[in-house]
Enzyme design. Structure first.
Site, short mmCIF file in Angstrom:
data_model
loop_
_atom_site.label_atom_id
_atom_site.label_comp_id
_atom_site.label_asym_id
_atom_site.label_seq_id
_atom_site.Cartn_x
_atom_site.Cartn_y
_atom_site.Cartn_z
N CYS A 1 8.17 -2.95 -3.69
CA CYS A 1 7.65 -2.43 -2.41
C CYS A 1 6.23 -2.91 -2.20
CB CYS A 1 7.68 -0.90 -2.40
SG CYS A 1 9.33 -0.18 -2.55
N CYS B 1 6.84 1.86 -6.55
CA CYS B 1 7.82 0.77 -6.53
C CYS B 1 7.13 -0.59 -6.50
CB CYS B 1 8.74 0.95 -5.32
SG CYS B 1 9.80 -0.45 -4.96
#
Length: 312
Positions: free
Chosen positions: A238, A235
């Site tokens: 993230c 991600c």
């Protein structure tokens, strides 16, 4: 010419002594005069002295394994030798008869592991045992003596690795006991701050499913809220938020526990927390109840506001 002729039998007999292991009595059987026999014995002693000297290699040119092997053969402990320089000195002293042999080989075997830094299944098992002990004896039940005992069974390399993982500098810690106590102090601080013993003040720590369960279900033991980041390694947002989470953790210090958990490794927790997007940041109060959440990446100030707003 006469000198060369008289030395030939002497050289041949010395060769026979070396090849067939003949004794002085065997030499006498050749019918040589006593003076020749005495000369052979003197030459043999000289040869033996030179050979022995050749065996004693300069310790400074030897490898660590060779030095340790010779010390083991002499039954001399080197458990307190932490580098090659100290090993070389120990071997020189042992050769000079300045060090008394040790009956126990346990210390030498342990130091062999410490200096070489090689990893074995035994050390991994001990490390796992130490980690388990620290987690079990967290918060108010931290058993320092038990932890110290477990840590002393680890190798120097393992102790240094675990100190580095906690961002603790160990370069100035020369003795193994110093490493042990520094790590025990860090573990005790973490145990009093975190129910699982995995979290530390001012740091955002990646935790396991079992550790997260302890942080939530036993939150009352610490009396501090928990800021949790549910993320994935693939991600992008993230990864972008990771340094911001670390910065927020540093500012929150001992006021808030900060953790993150990989949703791919522990999908059951992602489901249990009803995570629909990544990253998802959640706040749990001092009783372990969820009080706030946000989906999407946040900057440091946004993370700090998320914690503050949970109590407004």
């Amino acid at each position: 010419m006469t000198a060369n002729t008289s030395s030939t039998p002497l050289a041949l007999l010395l060769l026979l002594l070396a090849i067939f292991g003949l004794s002085c009595q065997d030499v006498a059987a050749f019918g040589l005069p006593r003076t020749s026999t005495r000369a052979i014995v003197q030459q043999q002693r000289l040869f033996s002295t030179v050979s022995t000297a050749d065996v004693d290699e300069d310790p400074t040119t030897m490898r660590l394994g060779e030095i340790q092997a010779e010390l083991k053969g002499m039954k001399v402990s080197y458990a307190d030798c932490f580098d090659k320089e100290s090993l070389v000195k120990r071997l020189k002293d042992a050769r000079a008869g300045l060090v008394q042999p040790s009956e126990s080989k346990e210390g030498s075997d342990s130091r062999d592991d410490n200096v070489s830094g090689t990893s074995t299944e035994t050390s991994k098992a001990k490390a796992k045992s130490s980690s388990t002990s620290a987690t079990t004896s967290s918060a108010s039940s931290f058993d320092r003596e038990a932890v110290l005992s477990d840590l002393r069974s680890l190798r120097v390399k393992e102790l240094r690795t675990r100190l580095s993982e906690r961002s603790i500098r160990w370069a100035g810690l020369l003795e193994k006991e110093d490493l042990v106590r520094a790590l025990a102090d860090a573990m005790e601080r973490a145990a009093n701050f975190s129910p699982s013993g995995a979290l530390e003040p001012g740091k955002a720590t990646d935790i396991t499913d079992e550790q997260l369960d302890a942080e939530i279900t036993r939150a009352a033991e610490t009396g501090t809220p928990l800021l949790l980041d549910v993320y994935a390694t693939w991600c992008g947002p993230c990864q972008m938020m990771a340094p911001q989470l670390s910065a927020a953790a540093a500012e929150l210090g001992e006021k808030v526990r900060v953790a993150k958990i990989d949703s791919d490794k522990y999908p059951e927790w992602a489901s249990r927390l009803r995570v629909g997007g990544l990253p998802t940041v959640l706040v749990f109060d001092a009783e372990g109840k969820e009080v706030n959440r946000v989906e999407g990446a946040l900057m440091k100030d946004g993370l700090l506001d998320l914690v503050v707003n949970a109590y407004d």
